[in-house]
Design an enzyme around this catalytic site. Structure first.
Site, PDB file in Angstrom:
ATOM      1  N   GLY A   1      36.240  61.619 -17.220  1.00  0.00           N
ATOM      2  CA  GLY A   1      35.871  60.606 -16.250  1.00  0.00           C
ATOM      3  C   GLY A   1      36.527  59.266 -16.809  1.00  0.00           C
TER       4      GLY A   1
ATOM      5  N   HIS B   1      31.039  51.338 -26.170  1.00  0.00           N
ATOM      6  CA  HIS B   1      30.508  50.201 -25.605  1.00  0.00           C
ATOM      7  C   HIS B   1      29.152  49.960 -25.592  1.00  0.00           C
ATOM      8  CE1 HIS B   1      34.334  50.751 -23.254  1.00  0.00           C
ATOM      9  NE2 HIS B   1      34.594  49.874 -23.980  1.00  0.00           N
TER      10      HIS B   1
ATOM     11  N   PRO C   1      38.859  63.773 -10.683  1.00  0.00           N
ATOM     12  CA  PRO C   1      38.959  64.141  -9.597  1.00  0.00           C
ATOM     13  C   PRO C   1      40.848  63.407  -8.943  1.00  0.00           C
ATOM     14  CG  PRO C   1      37.469  62.974  -8.924  1.00  0.00           C
ATOM     15  CD  PRO C   1      37.111  63.194 -10.856  1.00  0.00           C
TER      16      PRO C   1
ATOM     17  N   SER D   1      39.060  55.866 -16.398  1.00  0.00           N
ATOM     18  CA  SER D   1      40.266  55.778 -15.694  1.00  0.00           C
ATOM     19  C   SER D   1      41.417  55.325 -16.359  1.00  0.00           C
ATOM     20  CB  SER D   1      40.189  54.230 -14.590  1.00  0.00           C
ATOM     21  OG  SER D   1      39.684  53.106 -15.481  1.00  0.00           O
TER      22      SER D   1
ATOM     23  N   CYS E   1      19.504  39.151 -30.739  1.00  0.00           N
ATOM     24  CA  CYS E   1      19.309  38.108 -30.528  1.00  0.00           C
ATOM     25  C   CYS E   1      21.131  37.350 -30.030  1.00  0.00           C
ATOM     26  CB  CYS E   1      18.960  37.498 -31.462  1.00  0.00           C
ATOM     27  SG  CYS E   1      18.558  35.584 -31.702  1.00  0.00           S
TER      28      CYS E   1
ATOM     29  N   GLN F   1      31.710  55.714 -23.626  1.00  0.00           N
ATOM     30  CA  GLN F   1      32.422  54.690 -22.974  1.00  0.00           C
ATOM     31  C   GLN F   1      30.563  53.746 -21.900  1.00  0.00           C
ATOM     32  OE1 GLN F   1      36.285  52.976 -21.690  1.00  0.00           O
ATOM     33  NE2 GLN F   1      36.144  55.521 -21.357  1.00  0.00           N
ATOM     34  N   ASN F   2      30.017  54.957 -21.731  1.00  0.00           N
ATOM     35  CA  ASN F   2      28.975  54.416 -21.393  1.00  0.00           C
ATOM     36  C   ASN F   2      28.217  54.198 -21.797  1.00  0.00           C
ATOM     37  OD1 ASN F   2      30.442  55.699 -19.255  1.00  0.00           O
ATOM     38  ND2 ASN F   2      29.706  57.758 -18.858  1.00  0.00           N
TER      39      ASN F   2
HETATM   40  N1  APR Z   1      33.718  63.657 -12.755  1.00  0.00           N
HETATM   41  C1  APR Z   1      34.748  63.012 -13.315  1.00  0.00           C
HETATM   42  N2  APR Z   1      35.344  61.941 -12.868  1.00  0.00           N
HETATM   43  C2  APR Z   1      35.299  61.191 -12.309  1.00  0.00           C
HETATM   44  C3  APR Z   1      34.371  61.480 -10.982  1.00  0.00           C
HETATM   45  C4  APR Z   1      33.475  62.390 -11.841  1.00  0.00           C
HETATM   46  N3  APR Z   1      32.750  63.447 -10.976  1.00  0.00           N
HETATM   47  N4  APR Z   1      33.872  60.187 -10.082  1.00  0.00           N
HETATM   48  C5  APR Z   1      34.719  59.873 -10.590  1.00  0.00           C
HETATM   49  N5  APR Z   1      35.399  59.907 -12.072  1.00  0.00           N
HETATM   50  C6  APR Z   1      36.659  58.982 -12.202  1.00  0.00           C
HETATM   51  C7  APR Z   1      37.427  58.049 -11.268  1.00  0.00           C
HETATM   52  O1  APR Z   1      38.603  58.426 -10.377  1.00  0.00           O
HETATM   53  C8  APR Z   1      37.866  56.890 -12.467  1.00  0.00           C
HETATM   54  O2  APR Z   1      39.123  56.853 -12.808  1.00  0.00           O
HETATM   55  O3  APR Z   1      36.210  58.248 -13.113  1.00  0.00           O
HETATM   56  C9  APR Z   1      36.796  57.371 -13.825  1.00  0.00           C
HETATM   57  C10 APR Z   1      35.540  55.700 -13.650  1.00  0.00           C
HETATM   58  O4  APR Z   1      36.619  54.400 -14.121  1.00  0.00           O
HETATM   59  P1  APR Z   1      36.141  53.583 -14.244  1.00  0.00           P
HETATM   60  O5  APR Z   1      35.350  53.477 -12.697  1.00  0.00           O
HETATM   61  O6  APR Z   1      37.943  52.479 -14.334  1.00  0.00           O
HETATM   62  O7  APR Z   1      35.308  53.520 -15.536  1.00  0.00           O
HETATM   63  P2  APR Z   1      35.490  53.532 -17.361  1.00  0.00           P
HETATM   64  O8  APR Z   1      36.857  54.338 -17.503  1.00  0.00           O
HETATM   65  O9  APR Z   1      34.850  54.226 -18.059  1.00  0.00           O
HETATM   66  O10 APR Z   1      35.737  51.851 -17.211  1.00  0.00           O
HETATM   67  C11 APR Z   1      36.079  51.830 -19.090  1.00  0.00           C
HETATM   68  O11 APR Z   1      35.542  49.750 -18.220  1.00  0.00           O
HETATM   69  O12 APR Z   1      34.293  48.154 -17.128  1.00  0.00           O
HETATM   70  C12 APR Z   1      34.501  48.970 -18.351  1.00  0.00           C
HETATM   71  O13 APR Z   1      32.838  48.505 -20.315  1.00  0.00           O
HETATM   72  C13 APR Z   1      33.005  49.018 -18.870  1.00  0.00           C
HETATM   73  O14 APR Z   1      32.830  51.346 -20.122  1.00  0.00           O
HETATM   74  C14 APR Z   1      34.142  50.818 -18.681  1.00  0.00           C
HETATM   75  C15 APR Z   1      35.268  50.823 -19.350  1.00  0.00           C
END
Ligand code: APR
Length: 259
Positions: free
Chosen positions: A191, A119, A218, A193, A127, A101-102
Site C-alpha cells: 500500500g 512518520h 493494485p 507508492s 509543542c 508511514q501511516n
Molecule cells: N491496497 C494496497 N495498495 C493500495 C490500495 C489497496 N487497497 N489502494 C491504493 N493502493 C496503493 C496505490 O496504488 C499507491 O501506490 O497505495 C499507494 C498509496 O500511495 P501514496 O498515496 O503515495 O501514499 P504513501 O506511499 O503512503 O505516501 C508516503 O507521503 O504524503 C506523504 O507522509 C505522507 O506517509 C505519506 C508518504
C-alpha cells in the site's frame, strides 16, 4: 496471482524474521484517502501548503483545520482485513517489525505489535516552540479538536501535529529501528507508492541484506521492478489470502498453527 500467493506463503512459512512496510493504501479500505491515488489528498490539497514547517509557520490555523478534518475522518474509521492480518503476523513470527508511514493509528487499533511509527502519529501533539516539557509530545484523541489552534499545556504556546512533515528528519529512534528491521528473511511492502524517502528505500536495503521482498499493490510502483515478487491486488484481499495459504500449508506440514 495464485502462484505468487503460494510463493509468498511458502517464504513466510519458512521465515523467522519478518518486516512489513505499509503506506496509505492499507487504510484505503477503511475509507481513508491515500495521498497520490485517484481521490488522493494531494490531488485536492497542496502538500507544500499543509504538510511543511514553512506552511505551519505561515498559517497554523489552516494547517490545523486540515489536520482536524483528517482526524475526524480517521476517528470514524476501523481497521480492515489488511490491518488485521498484519496484526496477527506481528504475533506469529520470532521477530516482527511493522514500519508504517501511516499516521492514522489503525495498525495500533488492530492490536499490532512491533510498530515503528516512521512518520509519527496524527493523535500526538507536540509543542511548536519545543518548550521541552514533553519532548515526545502528548496524546490527544479529541475529534473535533476543542480549540484551533490547540495550545501547549506547559507553555501555552502553539501546539503542532506530531507527524513528520516534508523536509523534516525522521526521528532517530524510528530510523534506527527501521534499519535494524531491514535484517529480515521476508520484507513485505504493502500500500505505498514507494516514492517518499527514506521509507521507500527500506525494501532495497532488506533485499541487499538477503531478504526475500514482496510488494502488494493494485498498481505498479517504483518498487515493482525491484522486489522479488509483486502481487497486483488490494492489501485487504491479498494479505488475508496469503495468510490462508500459510495456514493451509502448515496443516500439511505438521508445524504449529499460527496464532
Ligand atoms: N491496497 C494496497 N495498495 C493500495 C490500495 C489497496 N487497497 N489502494 C491504493 N493502493 C496503493 C496505490 O496504488 C499507491 O501506490 O497505495 C499507494 C498509496 O500511495 P501514496 O498515496 O503515495 O501514499 P504513501 O506511499 O503512503 O505516501 C508516503 O507521503 O504524503 C506523504 O507522509 C505522507 O506517509 C505519506 C508518504
Amino acid at each position: 496471482m495464485e502462484r505468487s500467493v503460494e510463493a509468498a506463503a511458502a517464504r513466510l512459512r519458512a521465515a523467522r524474521r519478518v518486516t512489513v512496510l505499509t503506506g496509505a493504501g492499507v487504510s484505503a479500505a477503511s475509507g481513508i484517502p491515500t495521498f497520490r491515488g485517484e481521490a488522493g489528498l494531494w490531488r485536492s490539497f497542496r502538500a507544500e501548503d499543509l504538510a511543511t514547517p514553512e506552511a505551519f509557520e505561515r498559517d497554523p490555523i489552516t494547517v490545523w483545520e486540515w489536520y482536524d478534518w483528517r482526524r475526524r475522518a480517521i476517528a470514524a474509521a476501523r481497521p480492515n482485513a489488511a490491518h488485521e492480518t498484519i496484526a496477527s503476523w506481528s504475533r506469529s513470527f520470532d521477530e516482527f517489525t511493522l514500519v508504517t508511514q501511516n499516521v492514522d493509528g489503525l495498525h495500533e487499533l488492530a492490536g499490532t505489535a512491533g510498530i515503528v511509527r516512521f512518520h509519527g502519529s496524527i493523535w500526538t501533539l507536540r509543542c511548536a516552540s519545543s518548550c521541552g516539557a514533553r519532548p515526545e509530545g502528548w496524546e490527544d484523541r479529541t475529534a473535533p479538536l476543542a480549540e484551533i489552534p490547540p495550545r501547549c499545556p506547559d507553555c501555552g504556546g502553539l501546539a503542532r501535529p506530531g507527524v513528520v512533515w516534508f523536509g523534516e528528519a525522521i526521528p532517530v529512534t524510528a530510523l534506527e529501528a527501521a534499519w535494524r528491521a531491514a535484517d529480515c528473511d521476508v520484507c513485505v511492502v504493502a500500500g505505498t507508492s514507494s516514492l517518499v524517502m527514506p521509507a521507500a528505500s527500506l525494501a532495497d536495503a532488506a533485499r541487499d541484506r538477503g531478504a526475500w521482498t514482496l510488494e502488494v499493490n493494485p498498481e505498479a510502483t517504483r518498487a515493482t521492478s525491484r522486489v522479488d515478487c509483486a502481487i497486483a491486488g488490494r492489501a485487504e484481499d491479498v494479505l488475508p489470502e496469503i495468510d490462508r495459504a500459510i495456514r493451509s500449508g502448515q496443516r500439511g506440514s505438521g508445524r504449529s498453527e499460527r496464532q
